[in-house]
Design a protein around this motif. Structure first.
Motif, PDB file in Angstrom:
ATOM      1  N   ASN A 155       0.846  -1.186   0.000  1.00 47.07           N
ATOM      2  CA  ASN A 155       0.000   0.000   0.000  1.00 47.07           C
ATOM      3  C   ASN A 155       0.879   1.233   0.000  1.00 47.07           C
ATOM      4  OD1 ASN A 155      -2.449  -1.381   0.157  1.00 47.07           O
ATOM      5  ND2 ASN A 155      -2.373  -1.456   2.374  1.00 47.07           N
ATOM      6  N   LEU A 156       0.505   2.210  -0.817  1.00 49.98           N
ATOM      7  CA  LEU A 156       1.167   3.506  -0.800  1.00 49.98           C
ATOM      8  C   LEU A 156       0.134   4.528  -0.362  1.00 49.98           C
ATOM      9  CD1 LEU A 156       3.829   5.120  -1.742  1.00 49.98           C
ATOM     10  CD2 LEU A 156       2.325   5.867  -3.566  1.00 49.98           C
ATOM     11  N   PHE A 157       0.443   5.242   0.715  1.00 46.45           N
ATOM     12  CA  PHE A 157      -0.424   6.298   1.224  1.00 46.45           C
ATOM     13  C   PHE A 157       0.163   7.629   0.801  1.00 46.45           C
ATOM     14  CE2 PHE A 157      -0.671   2.689   4.098  1.00 46.45           C
ATOM     15  CZ  PHE A 157      -2.026   2.434   4.076  1.00 46.45           C
ATOM     16  N   LEU A 158      -0.705   8.528   0.350  1.00 44.42           N
ATOM     17  CA  LEU A 158      -0.237   9.759  -0.271  1.00 44.42           C
ATOM     18  C   LEU A 158      -1.104  10.923   0.177  1.00 44.42           C
ATOM     19  CD1 LEU A 158       1.847  10.402  -2.577  1.00 44.42           C
ATOM     20  CD2 LEU A 158      -0.078  10.295  -4.118  1.00 44.42           C
ATOM     21  N   VAL A 159      -0.464  12.009   0.619  1.00 40.96           N
ATOM     22  CA  VAL A 159      -1.161  13.251   0.934  1.00 40.96           C
ATOM     23  C   VAL A 159      -0.588  14.321   0.009  1.00 40.96           C
ATOM     24  CG1 VAL A 159      -1.650  14.982   2.698  1.00 40.96           C
ATOM     25  CG2 VAL A 159      -1.470  12.580   3.342  1.00 40.96           C
ATOM     26  N   LEU A 160      -1.490  15.036  -0.631  1.00 41.91           N
ATOM     27  CA  LEU A 160      -1.076  16.079  -1.580  1.00 41.91           C
ATOM     28  C   LEU A 160      -1.279  17.458  -0.965  1.00 41.91           C
ATOM     29  CD1 LEU A 160      -2.784  14.537  -4.722  1.00 41.91           C
ATOM     30  CD2 LEU A 160      -0.397  14.364  -4.062  1.00 41.91           C
ATOM     31  N   ASN A 161      -0.531  18.431  -1.458  1.00 44.71           N
ATOM     32  CA  ASN A 161      -0.627  19.772  -0.885  1.00 44.71           C
ATOM     33  C   ASN A 161      -1.919  20.485  -1.262  1.00 44.71           C
ATOM     34  OD1 ASN A 161      -0.118  20.473  -3.532  1.00 44.71           O
ATOM     35  ND2 ASN A 161       1.901  21.337  -3.145  1.00 44.71           N
ATOM     36  N   ASP A 162      -2.697  19.935  -2.186  1.00 48.62           N
ATOM     37  CA  ASP A 162      -3.970  20.542  -2.577  1.00 48.62           C
ATOM     38  C   ASP A 162      -5.031  20.394  -1.500  1.00 48.62           C
ATOM     39  OD1 ASP A 162      -2.687  20.987  -4.931  1.00 48.62           O
ATOM     40  OD2 ASP A 162      -3.739  19.439  -6.050  1.00 48.62           O
ATOM     41  N   ASP A 163      -5.028  19.251  -0.819  1.00 51.63           N
ATOM     42  CA  ASP A 163      -6.094  18.954   0.141  1.00 51.63           C
ATOM     43  C   ASP A 163      -5.539  18.076   1.254  1.00 51.63           C
ATOM     44  OD1 ASP A 163      -8.467  18.668   1.428  1.00 51.63           O
ATOM     45  OD2 ASP A 163      -9.486  17.591  -0.182  1.00 51.63           O
ATOM     46  N   TYR A 164      -5.389  18.665   2.429  1.00 50.44           N
ATOM     47  CA  TYR A 164      -4.857  17.925   3.573  1.00 50.44           C
ATOM     48  C   TYR A 164      -5.860  16.939   4.165  1.00 50.44           C
ATOM     49  CZ  TYR A 164      -0.612  20.691   4.190  1.00 50.44           C
ATOM     50  OH  TYR A 164       0.608  21.253   4.032  1.00 50.44           O
ATOM     51  N   ASP A 165      -7.139  17.134   3.912  1.00 49.87           N
ATOM     52  CA  ASP A 165      -8.157  16.307   4.546  1.00 49.87           C
ATOM     53  C   ASP A 165      -8.459  15.027   3.769  1.00 49.87           C
ATOM     54  OD1 ASP A 165      -8.414  18.115   6.610  1.00 49.87           O
ATOM     55  OD2 ASP A 165      -9.943  19.277   5.566  1.00 49.87           O
ATOM     56  N   VAL A 166      -7.822  14.855   2.631  1.00 46.64           N
ATOM     57  CA  VAL A 166      -8.026  13.651   1.821  1.00 46.64           C
ATOM     58  C   VAL A 166      -6.675  12.994   1.594  1.00 46.64           C
ATOM     59  CG1 VAL A 166      -8.764  12.771  -0.432  1.00 46.64           C
ATOM     60  CG2 VAL A 166     -10.034  14.615   0.653  1.00 46.64           C
ATOM     61  N   TYR A 167      -6.647  11.675   1.759  1.00 43.35           N
ATOM     62  CA  TYR A 167      -5.421  10.970   1.378  1.00 43.35           C
ATOM     63  C   TYR A 167      -5.763   9.886   0.377  1.00 43.35           C
ATOM     64  CZ  TYR A 167      -6.343   6.939   4.471  1.00 43.35           C
ATOM     65  OH  TYR A 167      -6.875   5.833   5.061  1.00 43.35           O
ATOM     66  N   TYR A 168      -4.796   9.594  -0.467  1.00 42.34           N
ATOM     67  CA  TYR A 168      -4.965   8.600  -1.520  1.00 42.34           C
ATOM     68  C   TYR A 168      -4.275   7.320  -1.072  1.00 42.34           C
ATOM     69  CZ  TYR A 168      -6.180  12.430  -4.753  1.00 42.34           C
ATOM     70  OH  TYR A 168      -6.770  13.496  -5.378  1.00 42.34           O
TER      71      TYR A 168
ATOM     72  N   MET B  19     -15.493  10.690  -5.467  1.00 41.18           N
ATOM     73  CA  MET B  19     -14.301  10.165  -6.147  1.00 41.18           C
ATOM     74  C   MET B  19     -14.155  10.794  -7.534  1.00 41.18           C
ATOM     75  SD  MET B  19     -12.548   7.861  -4.363  1.00 41.18           S
ATOM     76  CE  MET B  19     -11.783   6.738  -5.509  1.00 41.18           C
ATOM     77  N   LYS B  20     -15.275  11.017  -8.214  1.00 39.53           N
ATOM     78  CA  LYS B  20     -15.239  11.613  -9.548  1.00 39.53           C
ATOM     79  C   LYS B  20     -14.821  13.083  -9.509  1.00 39.53           C
ATOM     80  CE  LYS B  20     -18.792   8.555 -11.355  1.00 39.53           C
ATOM     81  NZ  LYS B  20     -20.186   8.447 -11.782  1.00 39.53           N
ATOM     82  N   LYS B  21     -15.055  13.753  -8.379  1.00 36.06           N
ATOM     83  CA  LYS B  21     -14.734  15.174  -8.251  1.00 36.06           C
ATOM     84  C   LYS B  21     -13.300  15.432  -7.795  1.00 36.06           C
ATOM     85  CE  LYS B  21     -19.480  16.466  -7.219  1.00 36.06           C
ATOM     86  NZ  LYS B  21     -20.395  16.995  -6.199  1.00 36.06           N
ATOM     87  N   LEU B  22     -12.544  14.382  -7.497  1.00 34.93           N
ATOM     88  CA  LEU B  22     -11.162  14.555  -7.069  1.00 34.93           C
ATOM     89  C   LEU B  22     -10.336  15.198  -8.175  1.00 34.93           C
ATOM     90  CD1 LEU B  22     -10.417  11.116  -5.358  1.00 34.93           C
ATOM     91  CD2 LEU B  22     -10.592  13.332  -4.224  1.00 34.93           C
ATOM     92  N   LYS B  23      -9.336  15.959  -7.789  1.00 41.71           N
ATOM     93  CA  LYS B  23      -8.437  16.556  -8.779  1.00 41.71           C
ATOM     94  C   LYS B  23      -7.721  15.477  -9.584  1.00 41.71           C
ATOM     95  CE  LYS B  23      -4.762  19.901  -9.377  1.00 41.71           C
ATOM     96  NZ  LYS B  23      -3.876  20.878  -8.723  1.00 41.71           N
ATOM     97  N   TYR B  24      -7.370  14.388  -8.923  1.00 42.38           N
ATOM     98  CA  TYR B  24      -6.719  13.241  -9.571  1.00 42.38           C
ATOM     99  C   TYR B  24      -7.602  12.009  -9.401  1.00 42.38           C
ATOM    100  CZ  TYR B  24      -2.835  16.484  -9.070  1.00 42.38           C
ATOM    101  OH  TYR B  24      -2.049  17.589  -9.117  1.00 42.38           O
ATOM    102  N   PRO B  25      -8.615  11.857 -10.250  1.00 40.93           N
ATOM    103  CA  PRO B  25      -9.551  10.745 -10.082  1.00 40.93           C
ATOM    104  C   PRO B  25      -8.952   9.401 -10.497  1.00 40.93           C
ATOM    105  CG  PRO B  25     -10.077  11.951 -12.062  1.00 40.93           C
ATOM    106  CD  PRO B  25      -8.948  12.687 -11.383  1.00 40.93           C
ATOM    107  N   GLN B  26      -9.698   8.370 -10.167  1.00 42.45           N
ATOM    108  CA  GLN B  26      -9.303   7.001 -10.521  1.00 42.45           C
ATOM    109  C   GLN B  26      -9.276   6.852 -12.031  1.00 42.45           C
ATOM    110  OE1 GLN B  26     -11.851   4.103  -8.772  1.00 42.45           O
ATOM    111  NE2 GLN B  26     -10.694   2.382  -9.536  1.00 42.45           N
TER     112      GLN B  26
END
Length: 119
Positions: free
Chosen positions: A60-73, A109-116
């Protein structure tokens, strides 16, 4: 006799350790390819943590982006397949490396900046 046993055990450990490193490397490369297809750049990443998944297998790779701290991928790589999911969590927990939270709905999920990526 003891020398042969020690050498055999040492060779066995080297093979096992090498196998683990190769699988970890392959998982990381496949996840990075998936992230590149999503358009995620290295400079957008704040937290990135790769962990062995002992219950499901794979990594598993957990990722937090600087765009949104409240969501992790979360990316899961197993048997040359990468799956993706995003979760809500608190910034405090993410900065401490505590992964958990509530999953996003399919609409979110569809509204994410980087969707699936659809296959």
């Amino acid at each position: 006799m003891i020398k042969k046993i020690v050498i055999t055990l040492l060779i066995g450990l080297i093979i096992i350790f090498g196998f683990i490193l190769v699988n970890r490397y392959k998982a990381k490369v496949q996840i990075n390819d998936y992230m590149n297809k999503q358009g995620i750049k290295k400079e957008d990443i704040i937290i990135q943590e790769l962990k062995k998944d002992w219950t499901l297998g794979g990594y598993n790779l957990f990722l937090v982006l600087n765009d949104d701290y409240d969501v992790y991928y979360e990316y899961h790589c197993e048997k040359n397949r990468v799956s993706f999911q995003a979760y809500y969590s608190r910034k405090v927990h993410l900065l401490e490396g505590k992964w958990g939270g509530s999953g996003l709905t399919s609409e979110e999920m569809k509204k994410l900046k980087y969707p699936q990526i659809e296959k």
